[in-house]
Each structure stands twice: as structure tokens, then as C-alpha cells.
Design an enzyme around this catalytic site. Structure first.
Site, PDB file in Angstrom:
ATOM      1  N   ALA A  24     -80.419  11.151  71.279  1.00  0.00           N
ATOM      2  CA  ALA A  24     -79.392  11.357  70.263  1.00  0.00           C
ATOM      3  C   ALA A  24     -79.974  11.606  68.885  1.00  0.00           C
ATOM      4  O   ALA A  24     -79.249  11.926  67.963  1.00  0.00           O
ATOM      5  CB  ALA A  24     -78.463  10.127  70.197  1.00  0.00           C
ATOM      6  N   CYS A  25     -81.278  11.441  68.721  1.00  0.00           N
ATOM      7  CA  CYS A  25     -81.863  11.528  67.382  1.00  0.00           C
ATOM      8  C   CYS A  25     -83.164  12.282  67.430  1.00  0.00           C
ATOM      9  O   CYS A  25     -84.083  11.887  68.141  1.00  0.00           O
ATOM     10  CB  CYS A  25     -82.102  10.131  66.822  1.00  0.00           C
ATOM     11  SG  CYS A  25     -82.862  10.159  65.187  1.00  0.00           S
TER      12      CYS A  25
END
Length: 276
Positions: A114-115
Site C-alpha cells: 500500500a505504500c
């Protein structure tokens, strides 16, 4: 190569009844990236297009910008409990004379799906100077063409159709033709994959293209588009404030909430030709 999907049994509740059924999930596995034989980072991703992912990640990190700066990519030995090759370690060997990343920029060795910028020492360290300056617009895209891109992206998402659990990034030309599409559990991974494929093909900078993404427009996606020389980033959801600010400084057109017949142009709308 690793599997893209995994079949599982689920208990489904629908119409006031429980039932057993089979479902498909998108696979998420770690990928260790090595630079010149040394561990660089670990990211969670959907297996497939791993060499493109690594190449694109190195572009977004400001390590390389041209195909000849990347000498080789190869899978390293790695096995699971059954002794099968996992294909979860990739070594990138840089060409002679290409410097390794600044070791003063502290990174954790793990990033989630997600990052894409987790572990950097500061936002200032992430906002690198792009090698490909985005010029004042000489070519524009018609509004109708830009509005059609989310549906074209969705129609081409084969893995999403099976699992409903992956993001997509598509590179389109200004006539709305899909040039490349990648899917991954991480939206930043999907972007790295299309950028990496372009780098390996010698197509950077992508100065006459639009990057259409399936989710929101985060700071990291604007960063990746800028580093690849992409002048327009369009998302189906909202941008963050940092994303908008970076797009403004980078002379990049940032579009959000591209749905149906409406769209928000947050920066540099002059690249979009309105309805005649």
C-alpha cells in the site's frame, strides 16, 4: 513464475442463506530487490512482471532513467518449504559508472503493497529532481478521450475480473489508445511495472502519454509519473494535498474523480481541450 491467484473456500451469506463456494484471491508475496549483490529493499507485490517492477522502482527512486544504465536483471536462488523456486529475489546489476543510491538516505528494508515511499527519511528526500522536465503543453488531450480512460482501463483488467482485489495502471496515448497495462495488489507497484516496461523498451520519457490509475492519486504516484516524464496523471478517486502540490510544482496535469461524464482538474488544465 509465481501464481497470480489462489483458490480458497469461503462461506458466503446471501439472500438469508449461508453457502460454501470457491473464490479466487490475488496472490501477495514479498519481493527482495538487490542492487549489485546487496540487499536494497523488500516490497509486497503480486508476482509477475517482476523485472519491470524492479526497473520501474529504480526509476522512481532516481537511480536510473535509461535502459543502458541497467546491465542485467536476474532471479536469485530462493526456495519454499517444498524446495520449489520462489522467484522472490531479483538482483539488478547497474551499468559501470552508475552510482548506487545515496546511502545517507535511510530506508527501512520493508515496504507494504500500500505504500511506495515507506521508510524514507523525510518527504524532502522523496521529492527528487526529475531527469525529465515536463514542458509547457504543446499537445493536448480531448476531454472526451480523457473521460473514457477509466472504462478502457477496467475493461482490460483480466486479474481484477478474476479476483476483484488488484489495482491497475495503464499508459495511454493522447488518442486514448492503451499502450500498456499492469495489475498488482499495490497501486504503486502497478505504476512501477508500466514505467519499468517502458524503461526496458527504451521508451522513457513517456512525454506524450497519460497515466490512468484505478484508485486515488497519492503523492507517490505523482512522484512516479514525474520521474517517468508523464505529463498527465488521471485517477478515479481524489488526490491528496501533497499530490496536488507536487503536481503543481512539477508542471504535471493532475486529474481526479474521473467518472462517467465528470472530472476534476487540480493542476495545469491547459493540457485538456474542453468540449467544443
Amino acid at each position: 513464475m509465481g501464481r497470480l491467484t489462489q483458490r480458497v473456500r469461503v462461506t458466503r451469506y446471501r439472500n438469508d442463506k449461508f453457502s460454501q463456494r470457491e473464490d479466487q484471491l490475488a496472490v501477495e508475496e514479498p519481493l527482495e530487490i538487490q542492487l549489485n549483490g546487496k540487499a536494497f529493499t523488500i516490497t509486497m507485490r503480486t508476482p509477475g512482471d517482476d523485472f519491470d517492477l524492479v526497473a520501474g522502482f529504480l526509476v522512481s527512486e532516481g537511480v536510473i532513467f535509461h535502459a543502458d544504465q541497467l546491465e542485467t536483471l536476474r532471479y536469485c536462488a530462493g526456495t519454499d518449504e517444498q524446495g520449489r523456486q520462489t522467484f522472490n529475489v531479483v538482483e539488478a546489476k547497474l551499468a559501470p559508472g552508475v552510482p548506487l543510491p545515496d546511502t545517507a538516505i535511510e530506508r527501512n528494508v520493508y515496504t507494504t503493497s500500500a505504500c511506495g515511499i515507506c521508510g524514507t527519511a523525510s518527504i524532502d528526500a522523496v521529492e527528487k529532481t526529475g531527469q525529465f522536465l515536463l514542458p509547457a503543453p504543446k499537445q493536448t488531450i480531448e476531454l472526451e478521450t480523457l473521460l473514457a480512460l477509466p472504462d478502457k482501463l477496467r475493461d482490460a483488467q483480466s486479474l481484477f475480473s478474476k479476483t476483484g482485489g488488484v489495482h491497475a495502471a495503464g499508459i495511454f496515448d493522447f488518442d486514448g489508445n492503451l499502450l500498456d497495462l499492469k495489475e498488482d495488489v499495490g497501486r504503486h507497484n502497478a505504476v512501477d511495472k508500466v514505467v519499468g516496461a517502458a524503461l526496458r523498451a527504451g521508451d522513457l520519457p513517456l512525454s506524450h502519454t497519460v497515466l490512468q490509475v484505478s484508485g486515488r492519486a497519492s503523492f507517490e504516484l505523482v512522484q512516479k509519473a514525474w520521474m517517468a516524464g508523464i505529463p498527465i496523471l488521471s485517477a478515479v478517486s481524489a488526490p491528496s494535498s501533497l499530490a496536488r502540490d507536487l503536481a503543481e510544482r512539477a508542471n504535471l496535469t493532475l486529474a481526479g474523480f474521473s467518472r462517467g461524464d465528470s472530472i476534476n482538474l487540480y493542476t495545469h488544465p491547459e493540457r485538456v481541450t474542453p468540449h467544443s
